[in-house]
Design an enzyme around this catalytic site. Structure first.
Site: not given
Length: 239
Positions: A152, A181, A200
């Site tokens: 994370r 993000e 991601h």
């Protein structure tokens, strides 16, 4: 976890493990891309430039520290060990694990940084891990070390990481996850030459839905049969 969930007597399970294989494969991709100078080789290819002499390295005998030796961390260790790497890890209990040469407790991994050429963050985001890769921690890294975050974004202080990459405290980094993000276009991370940013996507795989469904159906069967459920969330640990 939400306050309402914590207040109620509910059993919550999660999907831990369903992304472990694709993420672990992606970590190996980062390791090889850095060690074998793939970005530079791709650039040379695009320029039709036949040039030898890049500082290409081996993974064999390099030390990999996996912060968070859970399901994902253990899958990373399986694959990294096949390349002849020395594997260190950290976990809540510090018990020995297959494919790990050393496992320490959750608060003891910093002592392993001076020995580790590669550091992978694979720990859950909790109040204890938020921002733990800060200035003081980054100063403990080897100057030739490479940081990989597939956990994370909030675990890493991005201002501190930017400073570490610019000042040469560490050699480079690969980030599949960031604090905000998508990563804002104005972020200084985009401009650094020694960082590899991916959107991601390390957990992406057409087989994730298959594994998720299998886990859900297995837990549903266990629930009706009165058997212990898999992946029960520990409220005290936060995951």
């Amino acid at each position: 976890m939400t306050p309402k969930y914590l207040e109620r007597d509910l059993i919550l399970t999660n999907g831990a493990g369903v992304h472990a294989i694709p993420i672990s494969e992606f970590v190996i991709t980062y390791l090889l891309a850095y060690s074998k100078q793939l970005p530079s080789l791709y650039k040379q290819h695009s320029e039709r430039n036949w040039q030898r002499g890049l500082p290409i390295q081996e993974l064999t005998d390099k030390t990999l520290l996996i912060i968070g030796a859970g399901g994902i961390g253990q899958e990373i260790a399986v694959r990294a060990k096949a390349f002849g790497m020395r594997i260190f890890g950290s976990s809540r209990n510090g018990r020995p694990l297959p494919n790990f040469d050393k496992v320490v407790g959750a608060n003891e991994w910093k002592q392993l940084l001076p020995e580790s050429e590669f550091v992978v963050i694979a720990t859950p985001l909790t109040p204890e891990t938020k921002g733990m890769i800060d200035v003081d921690t980054l100063r403990l890294f080897r100057p030739d070390s490479y940081l990989i975050n597939i956990a994370r974004g909030a675990i890493v202080d991005e201002l501190a990481l930017t400073k570490a990459l610019q000042a040469g405290w560490i050699a480079g980094a690969a980030l599949d996850t960031v604090y905000t993000e998508p990563l804002p276009t104005e972020s200084p991370l985009w401009k650094l030459p020694n960082i590899f940013i991916t959107p991601h996507c390390s957990g992406d795989s057409p087989r994730v839905k298959e594994r998720t469904l299998a886990l859900f159906l297995d837990n549903l069967k266990r629930y009706y049969q009165g058997k212990p459920l898999r992946n029960v969330v520990d409220k005290t640990a936060g995951y």
